[in-house]
Design an enzyme around this catalytic site. Structure first.
Site, PDB file in Angstrom:
ATOM      1  N   ASN A  18     -18.805  22.163 -16.526  1.00  9.06           N
ATOM      2  CA  ASN A  18     -19.773  23.242 -16.338  1.00  9.06           C
ATOM      3  C   ASN A  18     -19.070  24.556 -16.670  1.00  9.06           C
ATOM      4  OD1 ASN A  18     -21.596  25.129 -15.465  1.00  9.06           O
ATOM      5  ND2 ASN A  18     -21.578  24.503 -13.313  1.00  9.06           N
ATOM      6  N   LYS A  20     -20.296  27.504 -16.843  1.00  8.53           N
ATOM      7  CA  LYS A  20     -20.852  28.651 -16.111  1.00  8.53           C
ATOM      8  C   LYS A  20     -21.022  29.865 -17.052  1.00  8.53           C
ATOM      9  CE  LYS A  20     -19.034  26.665 -11.908  1.00  8.53           C
ATOM     10  NZ  LYS A  20     -18.542  26.836 -10.551  1.00  8.53           N
ATOM     11  N   HIS A 102     -27.568  23.688  -8.760  1.00  8.20           N
ATOM     12  CA  HIS A 102     -26.170  24.075  -8.540  1.00  8.20           C
ATOM     13  C   HIS A 102     -26.089  25.091  -7.410  1.00  8.20           C
ATOM     14  CE1 HIS A 102     -22.180  25.705  -9.138  1.00  8.20           C
ATOM     15  NE2 HIS A 102     -21.910  24.588  -9.774  1.00  8.20           N
ATOM     16  N   GLU A 104     -24.474  27.727  -7.023  1.00 11.44           N
ATOM     17  CA  GLU A 104     -24.537  29.149  -7.398  1.00 11.44           C
ATOM     18  C   GLU A 104     -25.979  29.589  -7.637  1.00 11.44           C
ATOM     19  OE1 GLU A 104     -21.617  28.634 -10.426  1.00 11.44           O
ATOM     20  OE2 GLU A 104     -20.136  28.344  -8.836  1.00 11.44           O
ATOM     21  N   GLU A 172     -21.327  18.491  -4.616  1.00  6.60           N
ATOM     22  CA  GLU A 172     -20.440  19.641  -4.748  1.00  6.60           C
ATOM     23  C   GLU A 172     -20.471  20.470  -3.466  1.00  6.60           C
ATOM     24  OE1 GLU A 172     -19.668  20.689  -9.155  1.00  6.60           O
ATOM     25  OE2 GLU A 172     -21.418  21.798  -8.515  1.00  6.60           O
ATOM     26  N   GLY A 178     -14.669  26.547  -6.745  1.00  4.32           N
ATOM     27  CA  GLY A 178     -13.928  27.737  -7.156  1.00  4.32           C
ATOM     28  C   GLY A 178     -12.940  28.235  -6.119  1.00  4.32           C
ATOM     29  N   SER A 215     -13.367  22.299  -7.369  1.00  2.00           N
ATOM     30  CA  SER A 215     -11.918  22.482  -7.540  1.00  2.00           C
ATOM     31  C   SER A 215     -11.215  21.244  -8.085  1.00  2.00           C
ATOM     32  CB  SER A 215     -11.281  22.948  -6.230  1.00  2.00           C
ATOM     33  OG  SER A 215     -11.787  24.210  -5.853  1.00  2.00           O
TER      34      SER A 215
HETATM   35  P1  13P Z   1     -14.764  24.572  -9.908  1.00  4.97           P
HETATM   36  O1  13P Z   1     -14.256  23.287 -10.543  1.00  4.97           O
HETATM   37  O2  13P Z   1     -14.352  25.792 -10.658  1.00  4.97           O
HETATM   38  O3  13P Z   1     -14.484  24.598  -8.455  1.00  4.97           O
HETATM   39  O4  13P Z   1     -16.361  24.521 -10.074  1.00  4.97           O
HETATM   40  C1  13P Z   1     -17.043  23.387  -9.702  1.00  4.97           C
HETATM   41  C2  13P Z   1     -18.445  23.505 -10.109  1.00  4.97           C
HETATM   42  O5  13P Z   1     -19.189  24.315  -9.583  1.00  4.97           O
HETATM   43  C3  13P Z   1     -18.932  22.614 -11.176  1.00  4.97           C
HETATM   44  O6  13P Z   1     -20.307  22.666 -11.291  1.00  4.97           O
END
Ligand code: 13P
Length: 254
Positions: A18, A20, A102, A104, A172, A178, A215
Site C-alpha cells: 500500500n 498510500k 483502511h 486511515e 491491521e 506506521g 509495521s
Molecule cells: P506500515 O507498514 O507503514 O505500518 O503500514 C501498514 C498499512 O497501513 C498497510 O495498509
C-alpha cells in the site's frame, strides 16, 4: 476456477504494498523499475499506488504483478461527482482490486461503516476484488474490545450482502500502523481466528485469504510468515523501497 480463486488465492501467500499518498512521477517510475527487475511474474503480489500513478504502474508492472487502487467512489459508473473515481473507471484502467476500510480512511478521513459498506459493494459491482481492512485501536485493545471491534467491522461491511465478490480481509491493528511496532504473532493468530469465525457466521468462505498489516518490514516478515493461518501481508512503508518489498516477497516464497 472462480474469480475468488484466481484473484485472491491462499497460496502462494499474497504480498501487497500500500503506497498510500507517496511518490513523485520519478520516484514511482524508479520503484516500478526496481520491482520489475527483481520480480518474476507473481499474481499474488499486489501494489496499490495513488490514483495519479495507476496508469504508469499498470504499464510498468502489470505483467509482473497485480495493480489495485487505494479507494473507490461510493457512486457507480460516471456522473457529476467532482474529484471522484468510480469502480467502472478503475476496471477500465485494468485494475484488479481495491482497498476498502483502511484505518486511515476510517479514522483520519472519517469514513463511516455505512460508507465503507457502500464502497465495498461498488467494488464488487464493478467486478473488482476487495481487500477489506479491519483493526482495533490501542484503546479498544486495552479495553479488551478487540474481538468485538473486529466483529462489528466485518458485520457492518459484509452483513446482509445482496452481492458477493472476490474478497480478502486484512487485519491491521491501528496501533501497529506506521509505528514500527507490529502485533505479536499470538495477537495476529488470535485475531485471524476471530475473523474467520465471524466470516463463517456471515456466510462468507471462512477460508478466504486473511492478511496481516502493520509495521511489516524485512526484519519481522519471517516471524509473521511463520503464522501458518496467515495468508499474506499488507505492507505500507516497507513497500516503498524495491529492495525491502522484494525481500519480503522472497521470504514469503521460501
Ligand atoms: P506500515 O507498514 O507503514 O505500518 O503500514 C501498514 C498499512 O497501513 C498497510 O495498509
Amino acid at each position: 476456477m472462480t474469480e475468488q480463486h484466481t484473484l485472491f488465492a491462499k497460496t502462494p501467500r499474497i504480498i501487497a504494498g500500500n503506497w498510500k499518498m507517496h511518490g513523485t512521477k520519478a520516484s514511482v517510475q524508479a520503484l516500478c523499475a526496481g520491482i520489475a527487475a527483481g520480480l518474476r511474474r507473481d499474481p499474488a503480489v499486489m501494489v496499490f499506488p495513488s490514483f495519479l500513478h495507476l496508469d504508469k504502474v499498470q504499464e510498468m508492472l502489470g505483467t509482473h504483478c497485480r495493480v489495485g487502487a487505494q479507494d473507490i467512489s461510493q457512486f457507480p459508473d460516471q456522473g457529476a461527482f467532482t474529484g471522484e473515481v468510480s469502480g467502472a473507471m478503475l476496471r477500465d484502467m485494468g485494475m484488479a482490486a481495491i482497498l476498502v476500510g483502511h484505518s486511515e480512511r476510517r479514522h483520519v478521513l472519517g469514513e463511516s461503516d455505512q460508507l465503507i459498506r457502500l464502497k465495498l459493494q461498488r467494488g464488487w459491482e464493478a467486478g473488482l476484488g476487495v481487500m477489506l481492512c479491519v483493526g482495533e485501536t490501542a484503546s479498544e485493545r486495552d479495553l479488551g474490545a478487540t474481538q468485538e471491534r473486529l466483529r462489528h467491522q466485518l458485520r457492518s461491511a459484509l452483513g446482509q450482502d445482496k452481492l458477493k465478490g472476490p474478497l480478502a480481509v486484512a487485519y491491521e491493528p491501528v496501533w501497529a500502523i506506521g509505528t514500527g511496532r507490529s502485533a505479536t504473532t499470538e495477537q495476529v493468530a488470535l485475531s485471524l481466528d476471530w475473523l474467520r469465525e465471524e466470516l463463517a457466521g456471515l456466510g462468507h468462505d471462512p477460508d478466504l485469504p486473511v492478511l496481516y498489516g502493520g509495521s511489516v518490514n524485512m526484519r519481522n516478515a519471517e516471524e509473521l510468515l511463520a503464522i501458518d493461518t496467515m495468508d499474506g501481508l499488507l505492507v505500507g512503508g516497507a513497500s516503498l523501497q524495491a529492495e525491502s518489498f522484494l525481500e519480503i516477497v522472497a521470504q514469503a516464497r521460501r
